[in-house]
Design a protein around this motif. Structure first.
Motif, PDB file in Angstrom:
ATOM      1  N   ALA A  34       0.829  -1.206   0.000  1.00 41.13           N
ATOM      2  CA  ALA A  34       0.000   0.000   0.000  1.00 41.13           C
ATOM      3  C   ALA A  34       0.864   1.256   0.000  1.00 41.13           C
ATOM      4  CB  ALA A  34      -0.934  -0.002   1.200  1.00 41.13           C
ATOM      5  N   ALA A  35       1.914   1.269   0.805  1.00 41.62           N
ATOM      6  CA  ALA A  35       2.782   2.446   0.878  1.00 41.62           C
ATOM      7  C   ALA A  35       3.499   2.682  -0.453  1.00 41.62           C
ATOM      8  CB  ALA A  35       3.795   2.286   2.006  1.00 41.62           C
ATOM      9  N   THR A  36       3.918   1.620  -1.092  1.00 40.22           N
ATOM     10  CA  THR A  36       4.581   1.756  -2.398  1.00 40.22           C
ATOM     11  C   THR A  36       3.617   2.322  -3.422  1.00 40.22           C
ATOM     12  OG1 THR A  36       6.015  -0.110  -1.878  1.00 40.22           O
ATOM     13  CG2 THR A  36       5.823   0.496  -4.188  1.00 40.22           C
ATOM     14  N   SER A  37       2.398   1.838  -3.429  1.00 41.09           N
ATOM     15  CA  SER A  37       1.395   2.318  -4.379  1.00 41.09           C
ATOM     16  C   SER A  37       1.082   3.792  -4.146  1.00 41.09           C
ATOM     17  CB  SER A  37       0.122   1.488  -4.264  1.00 41.09           C
ATOM     18  OG  SER A  37      -0.876   1.998  -5.093  1.00 41.09           O
ATOM     19  N   VAL A  38       0.880   4.160  -2.900  1.00 41.77           N
ATOM     20  CA  VAL A  38       0.585   5.565  -2.574  1.00 41.77           C
ATOM     21  C   VAL A  38       1.770   6.447  -2.941  1.00 41.77           C
ATOM     22  CG1 VAL A  38       0.174   7.161  -0.665  1.00 41.77           C
ATOM     23  CG2 VAL A  38      -1.120   5.045  -0.808  1.00 41.77           C
ATOM     24  N   GLY A  39       2.980   5.984  -2.663  1.00 39.75           N
ATOM     25  CA  GLY A  39       4.176   6.765  -3.000  1.00 39.75           C
ATOM     26  C   GLY A  39       4.311   6.988  -4.491  1.00 39.75           C
ATOM     27  N   THR A  40       4.017   5.973  -5.267  1.00 37.92           N
ATOM     28  CA  THR A  40       4.085   6.098  -6.722  1.00 37.92           C
ATOM     29  C   THR A  40       3.049   7.093  -7.224  1.00 37.92           C
ATOM     30  OG1 THR A  40       4.848   3.813  -6.903  1.00 37.92           O
ATOM     31  CG2 THR A  40       3.933   4.826  -8.889  1.00 37.92           C
ATOM     32  N   GLN A  41       1.838   7.007  -6.716  1.00 37.31           N
ATOM     33  CA  GLN A  41       0.775   7.925  -7.131  1.00 37.31           C
ATOM     34  C   GLN A  41       1.114   9.362  -6.731  1.00 37.31           C
ATOM     35  OE1 GLN A  41      -2.834   6.371  -5.496  1.00 37.31           O
ATOM     36  NE2 GLN A  41      -2.825   4.567  -6.804  1.00 37.31           N
TER      37      GLN A  41
END
Length: 58
Positions: A34-41
């Motif tokens: 989840a943190a990786t996805s949010v960081g990418t967005q």
């Protein structure tokens, strides 16, 4: 001797510790994903803002 073997077979404390470890690992993987996805967005959004601000500058 048979009493010792029977107690060993009935002991589930090690299995419980392993289950808690697996649950903690799955939760950690979910948080990392989840943190990786949010960081990418967020990175994409900030890049869009930077691009628009650069185009608006004289």
């Amino acid at each position: 001797m048979s009493n010792l073997i029977a107690r060993f077979v009935k002991d589930e404390s090690g299995a419980t510790a392993i289950e808690y470890g697996l649950i903690a690992t799955l939760i950690a993987l979910a948080i990392i994903t989840a943190a990786t996805s949010v960081g990418t967005q967020l990175g994409v959004r900030f890049q869009e803002v930077a691009t628009k601000l650069g185009a608006a500058a004289p």
